[in-house]
Write a protein that holds these residues in place. Structure first.
Motif, short mmCIF file in Angstrom:
data_model
loop_
_atom_site.label_atom_id
_atom_site.label_comp_id
_atom_site.label_asym_id
_atom_site.label_seq_id
_atom_site.Cartn_x
_atom_site.Cartn_y
_atom_site.Cartn_z
N GLN A 197 0.82 -0.90 -0.04
CA GLN A 197 -0.13 -0.14 -0.03
C GLN A 197 0.93 1.27 -0.07
N GLN A 201 0.45 4.12 -2.80
CA GLN A 201 0.29 5.42 -2.66
C GLN A 201 1.47 6.21 -2.99
N GLN A 204 0.78 6.63 -6.84
CA GLN A 204 -0.43 7.16 -7.30
C GLN A 204 -0.60 8.54 -6.71
N ALA A 205 0.60 9.12 -6.06
CA ALA A 205 0.42 10.35 -5.37
C ALA A 205 0.14 11.33 -6.44
#
Length: 429
Positions: A197, A201, A204-205
């Protein structure tokens, strides 16, 4: 013969006059193997041992010396015989179970029973032990089988219980191991997921920031569209829905008023129909009551008339019956009177009967002449006289028979009149 007992020391012996014979006071042992029968009728073999010795007191030594001095080997057989008898007697009063459970009691009873006899022999029993109890019939073995089975069952149950407990403990241990392994795997998976995760994250920021900005734009556009929709709704309420609701309300009100008027008219019509029906029913009831009264009156008149006619008919019947009865009584009286007259004066009665029936007789004799349309009498007055005389002669011909009949019957009946033959028709003059 007197003798002297010397124990524990030496003694002076006169050779030729005195004889010395030793008697051992040591312990002796006799094996017992006695076949007995219990109170249950079961044969058992008792193995035992008796340990005895000559008593230390002078009376015991004297009794033993009198019986066994010089014959001490016989002591064992005598003791065996004494204990054998008492052992059989006591076991005969006991059961196998008592013998097995109470061997000390058996030994004590045997010692007590044989004590007097052993004292007479000068012997003292130091010990009596029952070593073994043999059972030729297998009773003791069979007696032990239920206990053996119980013990085996309890052993199997205990073993099964221990196995079950061991299996439960093993299952619990295995479950604990599985739980520990599962918890470890879950923790490892959670740690791996957290790592993944975090990596996602991080990857995909940038796109997430773009999507967040786009989301805010969409939210604002949605709010604007919602405000426009509310404005159109208000416009629709003002221009279309409220006027339509007013028209619908007016139509509904008119329909309800018409419905109420129709219901009132129908109720009035139903009420009028009900009143007319009640009036007709009352009228029919009154007519029926009147008809019933008239019918009752007519029925009463008819009943009275019928009762009067029935009374008249009864009276007429009674009168006719009285007349018939009176006529019958009169005829009976007449027959009785004629019978009495015939008994006293037959000729007068017969003449009276002939005189009474003469018109009928003459009428019957003249009946043939009534069918003659035209009669011509020849020979003038003589012919007429001749004809009348013929008729009279015919009448006179059956008077005797009539008189005879009247004499023989109480109520004679007129004899048939024989009609004379018609004279030949004379030719017209």
């Amino acid at each position: 013969m007197d003798f002297k007992i010397v124990t524990g020391k030496g003694a002076l012996v006169i050779p030729g006059l005195q004889t010395v014979r030793p008697l051992a006071l040591t312990l002796n042992e006799t094996e017992l193997k006695v076949s007995c029968v219990t109170s249950q009728g079961i044969q058992v073999i008792v193995d035992g041992v008796v340990i005895y010795k000559i008593g230390d007191a002078p009376p015991f030594i004297a009794n033993a010396a009198r019986r066994f001095l010089g014959q001490q080997p016989k002591m064992e057989s005598q003791v065996y015989n004494v204990f054998e008898g008492h052992l059989r007697s006591i076991i005969g009063s006991m059961t196998v179970e008592e013998i097995i459970r109470e061997r000390d009691k058996l030994a004590s009873l045997v010692r007590s029973a044989s004590g007097v006899e052993m004292e007479k022999l000068g012997l003292v029993v130091d010990s009596l032990q029952i070593k073994d109890l043999q059972d030729p019939t297998g009773y003791i073995q069979n007696l032990a089988k239920p206990h053996i089975a119980q013990v085996k069952m309890e052993a199997r149950i205990a073993e099964a219980t221990r196995n079950r407990e061991a299996a439960e403990k093993e299952a619990e241990a295995a479950a604990l191991i599985a739980d520990a392994q599962s918890l470890s795997a879950i923790k490892q998976s959670a740690a791996q997921a957290n790592a993944e995760q975090a990596r996602a994250q991080a990857a995909q920021a940038g796109p997430l920031a773009d999507a967040t900005a786009r989301q805010q734009v969409v939210v604002q556009e949605t709010e604007v569209a919602k405000l426009e929709a509310d404005r159109e709704e208000q416009k629709l309420q003002t221009t279309i829905r409220k006027p339509a609701d007013a028209r619908a309300y007016a139509q509904r009100t008119d329909a309800e008023a018409k419905k109420a008027a129709d219901i009132s008219a129908a109720e009035a019509l139903a009420k009028r129909t009900e009143l007319e029906a009640q009036a007709n029913a009352r009228r029919v009831e009154l007519e029926a009551q009147a008809a019933a009264g008239a019918a009752a009156a007519m029925a009463g008149a008819t009943r009275v008339t019928g009762e009067a006619e029935a009374a008249a008919t009864t009276a007429r019947g009674n009168a006719a019956a009285s007349a018939v009865k009176a006529k019958a009584l009169a005829e009976a009286e007449g027959i009785k009177a004629r019978g009495e007259a015939l008994e006293t004066n037959q000729d007068a009665v017969i003449s009276q009967q002939i005189a009474e029936n003469m018109p009928a007789i003459v009428s019957a004799a003249a009946e043939p002449f009534s069918r003659i349309g035209q009669l011509t009498v020849l020979n003038g007055g003589e012919g007429l006289n001749s004809m009348v005389g013929g008729i009279l002669s015919q009448v006179g011909s059956f008077l005797p028979s009539l008189a005879s009949a009247l004499r023989g019957k109480e109520t004679p009946a007129p004899a048939p009149v024989k009609r004379p033959a018609a004279p030949p028709k004379a030719p017209d003059a």
